[in-house]
Design an enzyme around this catalytic site. Structure first.
Site, PDB file in Angstrom:
ATOM      1  N   PHE A 137     -83.021  36.987 -30.483  1.00  0.00           N
ATOM      2  CA  PHE A 137     -84.461  36.814 -30.673  1.00  0.00           C
ATOM      3  C   PHE A 137     -85.153  38.176 -30.654  1.00  0.00           C
ATOM      4  O   PHE A 137     -84.777  39.072 -29.911  1.00  0.00           O
ATOM      5  CB  PHE A 137     -85.023  35.943 -29.554  1.00  0.00           C
ATOM      6  N   LYS A 168     -83.002  28.173 -32.986  1.00  0.00           N
ATOM      7  CA  LYS A 168     -84.222  27.750 -32.299  1.00  0.00           C
ATOM      8  C   LYS A 168     -85.265  28.848 -32.486  1.00  0.00           C
ATOM      9  O   LYS A 168     -84.926  30.040 -32.576  1.00  0.00           O
ATOM     10  CB  LYS A 168     -83.963  27.514 -30.811  1.00  0.00           C
ATOM     11  N   ASN A 219     -98.675  46.999 -13.893  1.00  0.00           N
ATOM     12  CA  ASN A 219     -99.495  47.109 -15.099  1.00  0.00           C
ATOM     13  C   ASN A 219    -100.924  46.639 -14.863  1.00  0.00           C
ATOM     14  O   ASN A 219    -101.787  46.839 -15.714  1.00  0.00           O
ATOM     15  CB  ASN A 219     -98.867  46.321 -16.248  1.00  0.00           C
ATOM     16  N   ASP A 220    -101.179  46.023 -13.738  1.00  0.00           N
ATOM     17  CA  ASP A 220    -102.526  45.557 -13.413  1.00  0.00           C
ATOM     18  C   ASP A 220    -103.268  46.507 -12.479  1.00  0.00           C
ATOM     19  O   ASP A 220    -104.422  46.250 -12.135  1.00  0.00           O
ATOM     20  CB  ASP A 220    -102.459  44.168 -12.763  1.00  0.00           C
ATOM     21  N   ASP A 237    -104.808  38.568 -14.958  1.00  0.00           N
ATOM     22  CA  ASP A 237    -103.515  38.653 -15.627  1.00  0.00           C
ATOM     23  C   ASP A 237    -102.954  37.235 -15.750  1.00  0.00           C
ATOM     24  O   ASP A 237    -103.463  36.291 -15.137  1.00  0.00           O
ATOM     25  CB  ASP A 237    -102.589  39.551 -14.805  1.00  0.00           C
TER      26      ASP A 237
END
Length: 1260
Positions: A638, A661, A906-907, A443
């Protein structure tokens, strides 16, 4: 109480209403109420009575408790389950059968001598299982005993343990605390019910997620108000989907009669759902109601039971046991057939009439029924020769692996002083697997990176600041003995770009040492100034207000204002501090925090904000600090599709500015014709920053007229008011109108800071022959930057980008997408096998959508064929399920040993699917650790864990198993040879207690010391010569060639011992009185030579002696004589034929000692000759190193030593060293071009032509 309430109300007035700032999906208006007809149907049956958990004590609303367990056993299931696990092993099952047969008349030994070893071996293994499960139980207790505030009625909250929570409880979670269960957010310390949640435990991401309560529960922000709170939640049943939640909240007002009207229904979305094990950040407190508890929570539903993993060596050992069992069956069959032949009626009547076998009732020797006798003899032989099957091998391996794990856990070089944690072997079953790893799947966030951003470089007005020399160039310059300096000159001779800072090379052969010192000095300048976290920038041109002396101060100031104003951050310290005091900041993303810190260091300190005002302490062109006020008009946040963020502010003079930005391509496409002055130089700087592995962002601005803004603001307000699926798209379109004709200011480069030693670790692993794949949920640009930073990528690599084209993606047709991906894979694969380019470095970058297509059943083979041909593979936007699938496919397709390492929930799938799973324990997340086989605080410890401990453990276990097979064959076959010698008479050469003592005591400790303490080379040499690790990858030390060789050595040794003992002792007198040997004398002499031979053999195997091994080896031999002495001293009723055997029979006989010495020497001679030949003519890598270090006494700085170190490095295309080698080639090429350019310029110059003399003109 009223005074406290009043103070809280006053405090809440000053809070910022974040919902007024955000414009997109986080705070869209609520969707229409869900269809209530769904609730009560399958999948939507859960009903939660809020603040009334008593109703959940009885059915049908009784749900599971909140305690979580990860143990394999409990008090009731431990005995049956662990016994089942033990007797799944073939050897244990065989010895259980033998133990049962030992109580019959067939057994050649006493039942105790056969049952005791089995009980001992199985008992030790069960004890180990119990201890490991107890540790898991303790960890569960720690989690279940955490405390949380729970409402008990009347507005009173008390602390309760997590395990005591019930569905419907109202809880209060304070800042920096974990959520104890899945909660429905009711209110928060912010006035409009917003809270920030860190989900690193779940997905490994450190970016804060924003949650917001429903408007109807917004007022429940004080403890006393919950005395009258009642509601009902109807929601989906427990499931594993982390990102979805469907529910309705039935809630109403309390009337004068205290009756609650629940007719009002409000839809609940994931924005109001707080998951267990996520963490509250940047919010003082939240109130929530428990929806799912314990095993019903989504995070627990996502966890899988840890699969049972067995190492390759152990699986191969099972096949060795099968071979030995076949050998046992063969010799048992021979003994049975031989017994039948010799007990035949005719043979008995003629030659052995004096034995009176016909009169004996023993069915094992019944000449009248030879078939039955043969079968019984076969069973007897299975018991007698069972010592070929090493029953103590399993328990010895268990003990050895447990002690190996202890050594790993207590290795001081695997201890992280910062976190106070060390590498931990959570299971000891896979120690030797660490020495055979070929593929590492890792990861990114929290594993390679340390979840911290550092401001490193920036480009303003086309000028780069922050230094130009990176570590790669610095290392290359040191190896080339040149000085890399920053000149305003292009190596290619192109001056077209004004003020661009490119690298140039100047030969400094006369001042090599000075150049090295200057490089090191430059490195010191780049160090973090003053230890400021998040700011690692050193350039005197910008620091200490020096930028005010520049030529264009206005653009400088606008650049810093973008940093200080374009964000969502807040200062977290008191505002009444002195002006020089540095503030700390909190924001949604770590990049924003980094920009605020950098702006503060450059003199633009964002000091506070209100609902609509931003305050910044600025340095004006005169150098004085002034506080300016900016009115925040709009914030365009964003998003992954926009790839930019903008704020629109009005300054004190009434001017309106848009500060923007974002990603370079996104900003460049929106520049106006007059805003591109610095674009060319900025583009080159961005390329240089990307090569350094830095994350880049471009700054721009625009001055807006009042009339233009008013017109746009009206359109934007109308778009915000729309409810429906097209709202976001419409908002983006309106934003596009104002975000154009921008003026470029420059760019920034931040370092997504790698953990200490990551680049060095990857470099060493690459040299050891490991391939590394990066699997991350981050976007492609971020993943590629990290790939460069940790040297998984190089700029001279052939980079294959596997992604769907926009045209195909827009069609959304599976066949078209599949064809597109297959075409890309085929073209890339052809390049990897092309004769001209097959030796070049290749890298593969795959995004999430392309990966989803590539992993389908009909395309995965082509994808994996391409991927394994690449030096490195980076998969972006990968889901947890895809991580596990990739790991499974790589393991299956390549057949190589895989290791997966990660830090988040998630791993977990990837960690459990790999042959070896490693969880990072350095951060707060524990989901990956709980599912892992090994845990470590930082990635860098993987280097020592694999290359040192993995190499050692593999060789130790391999040697140990081979030696075990050898010594058991030696011992077991001597019984068979005596059976042949005695013509299958059924006599046993050894006493029953000799048989017990051999494996359990006389040879057990030396073999354990071999498995725990053996070292072919020291840890330092393992790290200096990483090629030694490839011995494990190739399986050299536990190959069938070696296994058969050691079996042959055992057969030969047993044959030599049996023949020499029988034929030396039988023909001659044994004692002074002329007595010859009997079975007791022959047995004890043969047994003594075996004890000496096998213990001396292990002394020849060991290459690293300690005092422990000496005590165990020679002590084992000495303990044999002690046993013989004390056993012989027992009365004859107990010692039988061994009564005073050592004191009165063999001890005083010189022949005994002479035979033992002679037989031991001859037995060991074949292996000694083999060892001499191998080391002299066919040495292995470790033999050469041992000879250099211990034989010739070569010092570590010797030229031979350094040459061997260099040659031991596997040629690789990734890693720091490979990048340095590539950089050296590039610099040499640039130097050559520069020299040729200079020579050509001088040759063609008019001055040279004018001073040239024509030889013909000088003739007389």
């Amino acid at each position: 109480m009223p005074a406290n309430v009043e103070r809280k109300k006053k405090k809440s007035k000053g809070r910022v209403k974040w919902s007024n700032l955000y414009t997109f999906s986080c705070f869209r208006p609520p969707a229409p109420a869900s269809n209530r007809l769904d609730f009560g149907q399958p999948g939507f049956t859960r009903v939660v009575f809020c603040n009334d958990s008593g109703k959940h004590k009885t059915k049908p609303y009784k749900y599971s408790g909140n305690d979580v367990t990860t143990t394999k056993y409990n008090v009731i299931t431990f005995l049956p389950k662990s016994l089942f696990e033990q007797f799944r092993r073939v050897a244990n099952l065989y010895f259980l059968l033998v133990a049962v047969l030992s109580v019959t008349s067939l057994a050649p030994f006493s039942p105790l001598s056969l049952i005791a070893p089995l009980v001992f071996v199985v008992g030790i293994s069960m004890l180990k299982e119990g201890v490991e499960d107890w540790h898991r139980f303790i960890q569960d207790m720690e989690v279940n005993s955490r405390k949380v505030n729970v409402h008990i009625g009347g507005g009173v909250f008390v602390d309760r343990q997590w395990k005591m929570l019930r569905v419907g409880d109202v809880v209060k979670v304070n800042k920096n605390e974990y959520f104890p269960s899945d909660l429905l957010l009711l209110s928060s310390s912010y006035e409009d019910g917003v809270c920030y949640v860190e989900t690193m435990n779940l997905d490994g991401e450190t970016n804060l997620k924003i949650k917001r309560c429903l408007e109807c529960t917004l007022g429940f922000d004080e403890e006393i108000k919950f005395s009258k709170f009642k509601a009902v939640v109807r929601c989906e049943d427990p499931n594993s989907s982390l990102y979805t939640f469907v529910a309705n909240l039935e809630f109403g007002d309390v009337d004068d009669s205290n009756d609650l009207d629940l007719n009002s229904s409000y839809p609940v979305s994931p924005s109001q759902f707080l998951l267990r094990d996520s963490k509250l950040q940047n919010t003082d407190y939240v109130y929530g109601v428990v929806i799912f508890t314990g095993r019903d929570t989504k995070v627990v539903r996502n966890s899988m039971k840890s699969p049972s993993k067995r190492s390759r060596v152990e699986r191969k050992m099972d096949h060795v046991i099968y071979v030995l069992f076949f050998m046992l069956l063969l010799i048992s069959l021979i003994a049975s057939v031989g017994s039948v032949m010799y007990t035949d009626r005719d043979q008995t009547d003629k030659e052995w009439w004096y034995l009176r076998l016909m009169d004996d009732r023993d069915a094992s020797f019944d000449p009248g029924n030879p078939l039955v006798s043969g079968f019984l003899q076969f069973l007897r032989a299975l018991i007698l020769y069972g010592y070929l099957i090493p029953i103590s091998l399993y328990v010895s391996i268990e003990v050895v692996k447990f002690l190996q794990a202890m050594l790993i856990n207590n290795d001081q070089d695997l201890f992280d002083e910062v976190s106070g944690k060390s590498v931990e072997a959570r299971t000891s079953n896979l120690n030797e697997e660490l020495g055979q790893v070929e593929m590492v799947l890792t990861d990114k966030t929290g594993t390679l990176t340390c979840n911290q951003m550092e401001f490193r470089k920036c480009s303003i007005e086309g000028v780069s600041y922050g230094g130009d020399v990176n570590e790669i160039v610095r290392a290359a310059s040191q190896r080339m003995n040149i000085d890399i300096q920053s000149y305003r000159f292009n190596l290619d001779g192109d001056d077209s770009t004004p003020r661009d800072s490119m690298e140039t090379v100047e030969i400094s052969s006369d001042h090599v040492n000075e150049s090295k010192n200057s490089i090191l000095d430059g490195e010191h300048d780049m160090k973090n100034l003053g230890g400021i976290k998040g700011f690692n920038f050193g350039d005197k041109r910008l620091m200490n207000k020096m930028w005010i002396h520049g030529s264009n101060v206005w653009d400088m100031m606008m650049f810093f204002r973008v940093m200080a104003l374009c964000h969502t951050g807040i200062p977290v310290e008191n505002e009444g501090q002195s002006g020089n005091h540095r503030l700390k900041y909190e924001a949604e993303s770590p990049e924003e925090v980094t920009f605020l810190i950098a702006a503060q260091e450059f003199g633009f300190q964002f000091c506070r904000r209100t609902q609509s005002l931003l305050f910044v302490k600025e340095i004006d062109p005169s150098g004085l600090e002034v506080e300016r006020e900016y009115k925040l008009l709009n914030l365009l946040e964003f998003s992954s599709s926009r790839k930019r963020m903008s704020v629109i502010v009005r300054d004190e003079f009434g001017q309106i500015f848009l500060l923007c930005k974002g990603a370079d391509n996104t900003i460049f496409d929106r520049l106006g014709d007059g805003g591109r002055a610095y674009q060319h130089a900025t583009t080159m700087h961005l390329a240089n920053y990307a090569e350094d592995g830095l994350r880049t962002m471009v700054f721009a601005y625009k001055k807006i007229k009042d009339s233009e803004y008013e017109e746009w603001s009206s359109s934007f307000s109308k778009a915000k008011a729309i409810i429906g699926p097209g709202r976001e798209e419409l908002l983006e379109n309106v934003s596009e109108i104002i975000e154009k004709d921008l003026v470029l200011l420059g760019a920034v480069a931040v370092d997504d800071k790698l953990q200490d030693g990551v680049a060095e670790c990857i470099d060493k692993l690459a040299q050891a022959g490991l391939k590394i794949w990066l699997l991350t949920g981050d976007k492609k640009e971020t993943a590629v930057n990290i790939g460069f930073a940790c040297s998984l990528l190089r700029h001279d690599m052939h980079l294959f980008n596997l992604s769907l084209s926009r045209e195909v993606e827009s069609k959304n047709e599976l066949k078209a997408m599949k064809d597109d991906i297959l075409n890309q894979i085929e073209a890339s694969y052809r390049a990897t096998i092309n004769e001209k380019t097959k030796d070049d470095p290749f890298a593969l970058v795959v995004d999430g959508k392309a990966l989803e297509i590539a992993l389908r059943n009909d395309t995965r083979d082509e994808f994996l064929q391409l991927a394994v041909n690449c030096a490195s593979v980076i998969c972006c936007r990968v889901s947890p399920k895809q991580k596990a699938l990739i790991t499974r496919l790589v393991k299956k397709y390549t057949g190589k040993m895989t290791l997966a390492i990660g830090d988040g929930a998630n791993d977990v799938g990837m960690i459990q699917e790999a042959d070896i799973g490693i969880g990072i324990s350095g951060m707060e997340g524990m989901q990956a650790v709980m599912a892992s086989d090994f845990s470590m605080p930082q990635f860098r410890f993987l280097e020592r864990l694999l290359i040192v401990h993995g190499h050692w453990c593999y060789k130790r276990i391999s040697k140990m198993i081979l030696y075990f097979v050898y010594k058991n064959i030696v011992f077991g076959l001597t019984l068979f040879y005596y059976e042949l010698y005695s013509r299958f008479s059924g006599d046993v050469l050894y006493d029953g207690w000799y048989m017990v003592m051999f494996n359990l005591f006389l040879t057990s400790l030396p073999v354990i010391s071999l498995g725990v303490l053996e070292q072919d080379v020291s840890s330092d040499i393992c790290l200096q010569f990483p090629a030694l690790y490839q011995q494990g990858q190739k399986g050299i030390f536990f190959s069938w060639k070696r296994i058969i060789g050691w079996m042959g050595n055992g057969v030969l040794t047993s044959l030599v011992i049996s023949i020499l003992n029988v034929y030396i002792l039988s023909p001659s007198a044994f004692r002074k009185g002329g007595q010859v040997v009997d079975i007791a004398h022959l047995g004890v002499t043969t047994y003594t030579t075996i004890v000496w031979t096998v213990n001396c053999q292990i002394a020849l195997i060991i290459t690293h002696f300690t005092w422990i091994q000496h005590i165990f080896i020679w002590g084992s031999i000495f303990s044999w004589y002690l046993f013989l002495l004390f056993y012989g001293a027992l009365p004859p009723a107990y010692s039988n034929r061994e009564y005073k055997l050592l004191v009165e029979a063999v001890g005083p006989a010189p022949m005994y000692w002479m035979v033992v010495l002679l037989v031991v020497v001859i037995s060991l001679l074949p292996y000694f000759i083999y060892m001499v030949i191998q080391r002299s003519f066919y040495p292995m890598d470790d033999h050469v190193i041992q000879e250099m270090k211990y034989g010739r006494k070569v010092v570590v700085d010797d030229e031979t030593w350094l040459r061997e170190k260099q040659s031991s490095r596997k040629a690789t295309h990734i890693g720091f060293s490979a990048r340095v080698d590539a950089k050296i080639l590039y610099l040499k090429d640039q130097l050559h071009k520069k020299r040729m350019f200079i020579i050509k310029s001088i040759t063609n110059s008019p001055i040279r032509r004018s001073i040239s003399v024509n030889p013909l003109e000088n003739r007389d």
